[in-house]
Design an enzyme around this catalytic site. Sequence first.
Site, PDB file in Angstrom:
ATOM      1  N   ASN A 126      -8.846  19.795  60.526  1.00  0.00           N
ATOM      2  CA  ASN A 126      -8.406  19.096  61.735  1.00  0.00           C
ATOM      3  C   ASN A 126      -7.764  20.152  62.624  1.00  0.00           C
ATOM      4  O   ASN A 126      -6.636  20.560  62.379  1.00  0.00           O
ATOM      5  CB  ASN A 126      -7.401  18.001  61.341  1.00  0.00           C
ATOM      6  CG  ASN A 126      -6.757  17.351  62.549  1.00  0.00           C
ATOM      7  OD1 ASN A 126      -7.200  17.542  63.685  1.00  0.00           O
ATOM      8  ND2 ASN A 126      -5.706  16.580  62.305  1.00  0.00           N
ATOM      9  N   LYS A 155      -6.740  19.955  65.567  1.00  0.00           N
ATOM     10  CA  LYS A 155      -5.719  19.441  66.504  1.00  0.00           C
ATOM     11  C   LYS A 155      -5.938  20.067  67.882  1.00  0.00           C
ATOM     12  O   LYS A 155      -7.070  20.353  68.262  1.00  0.00           O
ATOM     13  CB  LYS A 155      -4.311  19.671  65.947  1.00  0.00           C
ATOM     14  CG  LYS A 155      -4.165  19.138  64.525  1.00  0.00           C
ATOM     15  CD  LYS A 155      -2.749  19.048  64.047  1.00  0.00           C
ATOM     16  CE  LYS A 155      -2.738  18.520  62.610  1.00  0.00           C
ATOM     17  NZ  LYS A 155      -1.402  18.253  62.115  1.00  0.00           N
ATOM     18  N   HIS A 199      -4.579   9.082  63.026  1.00  0.00           N
ATOM     19  CA  HIS A 199      -3.713  10.195  62.607  1.00  0.00           C
ATOM     20  C   HIS A 199      -2.284   9.906  63.056  1.00  0.00           C
ATOM     21  O   HIS A 199      -2.063   9.330  64.126  1.00  0.00           O
ATOM     22  CB  HIS A 199      -4.213  11.508  63.229  1.00  0.00           C
ATOM     23  CG  HIS A 199      -3.526  12.707  62.656  1.00  0.00           C
ATOM     24  ND1 HIS A 199      -2.265  13.081  63.050  1.00  0.00           N
ATOM     25  CD2 HIS A 199      -3.910  13.592  61.700  1.00  0.00           C
ATOM     26  CE1 HIS A 199      -1.905  14.158  62.354  1.00  0.00           C
ATOM     27  NE2 HIS A 199      -2.891  14.487  61.532  1.00  0.00           N
ATOM     28  N   GLU A 219      -0.129  11.639  64.387  1.00  0.00           N
ATOM     29  CA  GLU A 219       0.220  12.160  65.724  1.00  0.00           C
ATOM     30  C   GLU A 219      -0.277  11.209  66.814  1.00  0.00           C
ATOM     31  O   GLU A 219       0.379  11.032  67.842  1.00  0.00           O
ATOM     32  CB  GLU A 219      -0.340  13.585  65.881  1.00  0.00           C
ATOM     33  CG  GLU A 219       0.487  14.572  65.057  1.00  0.00           C
ATOM     34  CD  GLU A 219      -0.271  15.779  64.531  1.00  0.00           C
ATOM     35  OE1 GLU A 219      -1.364  16.087  65.030  1.00  0.00           O
ATOM     36  OE2 GLU A 219       0.243  16.412  63.574  1.00  0.00           O
ATOM     37  N   GLU A 252      -1.701  10.801  54.427  1.00  0.00           N
ATOM     38  CA  GLU A 252      -0.989  11.930  55.021  1.00  0.00           C
ATOM     39  C   GLU A 252       0.472  11.557  55.233  1.00  0.00           C
ATOM     40  O   GLU A 252       0.821  10.952  56.253  1.00  0.00           O
ATOM     41  CB  GLU A 252      -1.612  12.299  56.373  1.00  0.00           C
ATOM     42  CG  GLU A 252      -3.040  12.774  56.275  1.00  0.00           C
ATOM     43  CD  GLU A 252      -3.385  13.745  57.402  1.00  0.00           C
ATOM     44  OE1 GLU A 252      -3.892  14.822  57.105  1.00  0.00           O
ATOM     45  OE2 GLU A 252      -3.105  13.420  58.578  1.00  0.00           O
ATOM     46  N   GLY A 290       2.340  19.715  58.698  1.00  0.00           N
ATOM     47  CA  GLY A 290       2.766  20.873  59.477  1.00  0.00           C
ATOM     48  C   GLY A 290       4.160  21.374  59.123  1.00  0.00           C
ATOM     49  O   GLY A 290       4.731  22.196  59.830  1.00  0.00           O
ATOM     50  N   SER A 318       0.152  19.926  54.745  1.00  0.00           N
ATOM     51  CA  SER A 318       0.454  21.276  54.256  1.00  0.00           C
ATOM     52  C   SER A 318      -0.364  21.683  53.028  1.00  0.00           C
ATOM     53  O   SER A 318       0.149  22.339  52.119  1.00  0.00           O
ATOM     54  CB  SER A 318       1.956  21.421  53.980  1.00  0.00           C
ATOM     55  OG  SER A 318       2.702  21.194  55.171  1.00  0.00           O
TER      56      SER A 318
HETATM   57  P1  PGA Z   1      -1.241  20.297  58.098  1.00  0.00           P
HETATM   58  O1  PGA Z   1      -1.856  19.043  58.904  1.00  0.00           O
HETATM   59  O2  PGA Z   1      -2.280  20.712  57.094  1.00  0.00           O
HETATM   60  O3  PGA Z   1      -1.011  21.344  59.165  1.00  0.00           O
HETATM   61  O4  PGA Z   1       0.006  19.830  57.464  1.00  0.00           O
HETATM   62  C1  PGA Z   1      -2.588  18.046  58.253  1.00  0.00           C
HETATM   63  C2  PGA Z   1      -3.019  16.990  59.244  1.00  0.00           C
HETATM   64  O5  PGA Z   1      -2.235  16.630  60.128  1.00  0.00           O
HETATM   65  O6  PGA Z   1      -4.168  16.480  59.173  1.00  0.00           O
END
Ligand code: PGA
Length: 253
Positions: free
Chosen positions: A9, A11, A95, A97, A167, A173, A212
Amino acid sequence: MRQKYVVGNWKLNGSLPGNEALLKAILPEVSPKAGRHLAVCVPAPYLAQVRGLLEGSPVAWGGQDVSRFEKGAYTGDVSGAMLREFGATLAIVGHSERRTLFGDTDAIVAEKVAAARKAGLTPILCVGETLAERERSETEAVLARQLDAVLEKSGAAALDGALLAYEPVWAIGTGKTATSAQAQEAHAFLRARVAKQDAAVAARLPMLYGGSVKGANATELFAMPDVDGGLIGGASLVAEDFLAIWRAAVAAG
Ligand code: PGA
């Protein structure tokens, strides 16, 4: 046996030269492996470029969101049909976000899952609790609410052929990964909840962990019986990191 997936992803990251360098570094190391899937979900403007680089390769591509609408006066939205026109086969939906920063409610997410299915895309439905919710022991209630919105709108059929991603928001992140036991517990809970509606759909539903994931923790996570791969943010932007996770998925199969 369920298949293993590693999905990047990106982003809000990327550039034409950067995307090309990243994918060209990944491709030579990825051979088709039965039962394993590698994909990248990219910002919509890069779909044409990514299609050009990945077409004919074992790597699939997708969008990071999809409109709940098919067409019309919805400025800024990208429809499922548009994603399909650029060869995308996947779309991330719900997601955290999008939920927290862009107002995607459970009901909107359920509509987006339905829109993705109607367009012939594989939705990657994301669910997960915040740290505050986990600390209040609300993890299962939150996961149930987010999942039930989709099940109530479209039934378990909406998840047949889809992917579900757990998630935990506190792990995204942050460098803080859920332990493999925490991931397994959440995945088992989600699978049991789908099974209440349709045991066969639940049994074949690939369930990804995201938050992560790195080469160093992927092996342990992917060894869990209900963890069928990963949804990868930060580590999907660095070829060597993404490939390390892919190798862990191949080894786990
Ligand atoms: P990350 O993000 O691996 O940077 O923690 C995962 C995601 O938001 O899909």
